[in-house]
Design an enzyme around this catalytic site. Structure first.
Site, PDB file in Angstrom:
ATOM      1  N   ASN A 148       0.878  -1.173   0.000  1.00  0.00           N
ATOM      2  CA  ASN A 148       0.000   0.000   0.000  1.00  0.00           C
ATOM      3  C   ASN A 148       0.917   1.225   0.000  1.00  0.00           C
ATOM      4  O   ASN A 148       1.514   1.546   1.022  1.00  0.00           O
ATOM      5  CB  ASN A 148      -0.896  -0.044   1.251  1.00  0.00           C
ATOM      6  CG  ASN A 148      -1.702   1.224   1.421  1.00  0.00           C
ATOM      7  OD1 ASN A 148      -1.754   2.078   0.539  1.00  0.00           O
ATOM      8  ND2 ASN A 148      -2.343   1.360   2.575  1.00  0.00           N
ATOM      9  N   TRP A 149       1.031   1.867  -1.170  1.00  0.00           N
ATOM     10  CA  TRP A 149       1.994   2.974  -1.291  1.00  0.00           C
ATOM     11  C   TRP A 149       1.495   4.264  -0.647  1.00  0.00           C
ATOM     12  O   TRP A 149       2.245   5.220  -0.533  1.00  0.00           O
ATOM     13  CB  TRP A 149       2.312   3.200  -2.778  1.00  0.00           C
ATOM     14  CG  TRP A 149       3.037   2.050  -3.420  1.00  0.00           C
ATOM     15  CD1 TRP A 149       3.541   0.940  -2.794  1.00  0.00           C
ATOM     16  CD2 TRP A 149       3.357   1.891  -4.809  1.00  0.00           C
ATOM     17  NE1 TRP A 149       4.139   0.101  -3.706  1.00  0.00           N
ATOM     18  CE2 TRP A 149       4.048   0.661  -4.956  1.00  0.00           C
ATOM     19  CE3 TRP A 149       3.124   2.660  -5.959  1.00  0.00           C
ATOM     20  CZ2 TRP A 149       4.509   0.198  -6.188  1.00  0.00           C
ATOM     21  CZ3 TRP A 149       3.582   2.191  -7.192  1.00  0.00           C
ATOM     22  CH2 TRP A 149       4.270   0.990  -7.301  1.00  0.00           C
ATOM     23  N   LYS A 150       0.225   4.297  -0.271  1.00  0.00           N
ATOM     24  CA  LYS A 150      -0.356   5.496   0.373  1.00  0.00           C
ATOM     25  C   LYS A 150      -0.062   6.736  -0.474  1.00  0.00           C
ATOM     26  O   LYS A 150      -0.035   6.640  -1.703  1.00  0.00           O
ATOM     27  CB  LYS A 150       0.139   5.613   1.817  1.00  0.00           C
ATOM     28  CG  LYS A 150      -0.105   4.322   2.601  1.00  0.00           C
ATOM     29  CD  LYS A 150       0.129   4.457   4.078  1.00  0.00           C
ATOM     30  CE  LYS A 150      -0.143   3.119   4.745  1.00  0.00           C
ATOM     31  NZ  LYS A 150      -0.006   3.152   6.199  1.00  0.00           N
ATOM     32  N   HIS A 182      -9.452   1.032   5.079  1.00  0.00           N
ATOM     33  CA  HIS A 182      -8.158   1.246   5.738  1.00  0.00           C
ATOM     34  C   HIS A 182      -8.337   2.179   6.934  1.00  0.00           C
ATOM     35  O   HIS A 182      -9.117   3.125   6.880  1.00  0.00           O
ATOM     36  CB  HIS A 182      -7.145   1.842   4.741  1.00  0.00           C
ATOM     37  CG  HIS A 182      -5.750   1.815   5.305  1.00  0.00           C
ATOM     38  ND1 HIS A 182      -5.298   2.768   6.178  1.00  0.00           N
ATOM     39  CD2 HIS A 182      -4.746   0.927   5.147  1.00  0.00           C
ATOM     40  CE1 HIS A 182      -4.054   2.454   6.535  1.00  0.00           C
ATOM     41  NE2 HIS A 182      -3.698   1.348   5.909  1.00  0.00           N
ATOM     42  N   GLU A 210      -6.645   4.513   8.072  1.00  0.00           N
ATOM     43  CA  GLU A 210      -6.408   5.948   7.828  1.00  0.00           C
ATOM     44  C   GLU A 210      -7.642   6.600   7.199  1.00  0.00           C
ATOM     45  O   GLU A 210      -7.939   7.757   7.472  1.00  0.00           O
ATOM     46  CB  GLU A 210      -5.149   6.118   6.957  1.00  0.00           C
ATOM     47  CG  GLU A 210      -3.887   5.867   7.776  1.00  0.00           C
ATOM     48  CD  GLU A 210      -2.688   5.343   7.005  1.00  0.00           C
ATOM     49  OE1 GLU A 210      -2.660   5.448   5.770  1.00  0.00           O
ATOM     50  OE2 GLU A 210      -1.770   4.812   7.667  1.00  0.00           O
ATOM     51  N   GLU A 263      -5.325  -5.261  10.496  1.00  0.00           N
ATOM     52  CA  GLU A 263      -4.295  -4.247  10.740  1.00  0.00           C
ATOM     53  C   GLU A 263      -4.592  -3.534  12.057  1.00  0.00           C
ATOM     54  O   GLU A 263      -5.396  -2.584  12.085  1.00  0.00           O
ATOM     55  CB  GLU A 263      -4.293  -3.214   9.611  1.00  0.00           C
ATOM     56  CG  GLU A 263      -4.027  -3.811   8.248  1.00  0.00           C
ATOM     57  CD  GLU A 263      -3.450  -2.772   7.285  1.00  0.00           C
ATOM     58  OE1 GLU A 263      -2.334  -2.974   6.830  1.00  0.00           O
ATOM     59  OE2 GLU A 263      -4.121  -1.750   7.031  1.00  0.00           O
ATOM     60  N   GLY A 282       2.487   2.080  10.893  1.00  0.00           N
ATOM     61  CA  GLY A 282       3.436   3.181  10.783  1.00  0.00           C
ATOM     62  C   GLY A 282       4.118   3.540  12.092  1.00  0.00           C
ATOM     63  O   GLY A 282       4.780   4.568  12.197  1.00  0.00           O
ATOM     64  N   SER A 300       3.362  -2.248  10.329  1.00  0.00           N
ATOM     65  CA  SER A 300       4.807  -2.298  10.553  1.00  0.00           C
ATOM     66  C   SER A 300       5.427  -3.647  10.173  1.00  0.00           C
ATOM     67  O   SER A 300       6.335  -4.136  10.850  1.00  0.00           O
ATOM     68  CB  SER A 300       5.149  -1.936  12.006  1.00  0.00           C
ATOM     69  OG  SER A 300       4.776  -0.602  12.280  1.00  0.00           O
ATOM     70  N   GLY A 308       2.907  -1.239   4.272  1.00  0.00           N
ATOM     71  CA  GLY A 308       2.951   0.182   3.956  1.00  0.00           C
ATOM     72  C   GLY A 308       4.383   0.622   3.690  1.00  0.00           C
ATOM     73  O   GLY A 308       4.930   0.408   2.603  1.00  0.00           O
ATOM     74  N   GLY A 309       5.009   1.216   4.698  1.00  0.00           N
ATOM     75  CA  GLY A 309       6.335   1.825   4.540  1.00  0.00           C
ATOM     76  C   GLY A 309       7.356   0.930   3.857  1.00  0.00           C
ATOM     77  O   GLY A 309       8.075   1.368   2.946  1.00  0.00           O
TER      78      GLY A 309
HETATM   79  P1  PGA Z   1       2.874   0.199   7.652  1.00  0.00           P
HETATM   80  O1  PGA Z   1       1.426   0.396   7.020  1.00  0.00           O
HETATM   81  O2  PGA Z   1       3.432  -1.088   7.103  1.00  0.00           O
HETATM   82  O3  PGA Z   1       3.669   1.411   7.213  1.00  0.00           O
HETATM   83  O4  PGA Z   1       2.696   0.124   9.136  1.00  0.00           O
HETATM   84  C1  PGA Z   1       0.578  -0.713   6.838  1.00  0.00           C
HETATM   85  C2  PGA Z   1      -0.740  -0.271   6.249  1.00  0.00           C
HETATM   86  O5  PGA Z   1      -1.228   0.804   6.598  1.00  0.00           O
HETATM   87  O6  PGA Z   1      -1.332  -0.993   5.431  1.00  0.00           O
END
Ligand code: PGA
Length: 264
Positions: free
Chosen positions: A11-13, A97, A99, A170, A176, A216, A237-238
């Protein structure tokens, strides 16, 4: 009943620029040729979606969007419909998600409306769910994730659940933050979700649904998570923005195809 193939998705956000997207895609195409044991996917920002579909065409890597609007078309300035996502060649969308739930105020009903729109447009769906730190500390994890799952899945046919749905557990406190659920914590929730899926959609569908872990996920913690019997890959994500990290997660994110529950 076929075995579940783990699914490792990035997930590149709201990250990267056009040049970085192209370079990452070239490396991803190389990675796909090495045939890592997991199915791979990427979820770029909307503006790069068509480019990424073109760059990864023929690679077998799934390409999807990070959200969609529940409506088909109309006066929704700034929004993107599921049909548009399908129209540019993407096959998947993430809904729910944390966020989006937190920053955009999406309720369970909003998430369900997006999920229904996505399915109607021919997109497969990753449904994200998870508890906050306060909810975990209040011992509400099971009730929170169960309610989110039920809101997303109730009324869907077993066939749709089995073939078109992926669940991503998640925990919000792990996204994050560098914190992540222990394998035991992840397995406990994944097993609970699968049991609830069995009640909602039947044993065969529950055994077929891929349940990813997210929050994470890094090269140094993926192997222990992926070893859990009900963890079927990861939503990353990251660490998905760095090809070396993502490649390692893709290699370690699947030990072997999971036996369907009824085969065990
Ligand atoms: P993260 O994000 O790996 O940076 O914690 C995961 C996600 O939000 O899908």
């Amino acid at each position: 009943m076929s075995a579940r193939t783990p699914f490792v998705a990035g997930n590149w956000k709201m990250n990267l620029d056009r040049g970085a997207v192209r370079s990452l895609c070239r490396h991803l195409a190389t990675l796909a040729r090495e045939k890592p044991p997991a199915r791979l996917g990427v979820f770029p920002p909307f503006v790069y979606l068509a480019d990424v579909v073109a760059e990864l065409s023929g690679s077998g890597i799934v390409v999807g969007a990070q959200t969609c609007h529940p409506g088909e078309s109309g006066a929704y300035t700034g929004e993107i419909s599921a049909r548009m996502i399908r129209d540019v060649g993407a096959s998947h969308v993430i809904v729910g998600h944390s966020e989006r739930r937190q920053l955009c105020g999406e309720s369970d009903a909003d998430v369900r409306a997006r999920l229904d729109a996505a399915l109607a447009a021919g997109l497969d769906v990753i449904l994200c769910l998870g508890e906050t730190l306060a909810q975990r500390e209040a011992h509400a994890t099971a009730s929170v994730v169960t309610a989110q799952l039920e809101a997303g899945v109730t009324g869907l046919s077993s066939d749709v659940v089995a073939r078109r749905l992926t669940i991503a557990y998640e925990p919000v406190w792990a996204i994050g933050t560098g914190l992540n659920a222990t394998p035991a914590q992840a397995q406990e929730v994944h097993a609970l979700l699968r049991a609830r899926l069995a009640a909602l959609a039947g044993d065969a569908a529950a055994a077929a649904v891929v349940v990813q872990y997210g929050g994470s996920v890094k090269p140094d913690n993926i192997a222990a998570l992926a070893a859990c019997p009900d963890v079927d890959g990861a939503l990353v994500g990251g660490a998905s923005l760095d090809i070396r990290s993502f490649a390692t997660i893709a290699r370690l994110g699947a030990s072997s195809p999971r036996p369907a529950r009824s085969d065990r």
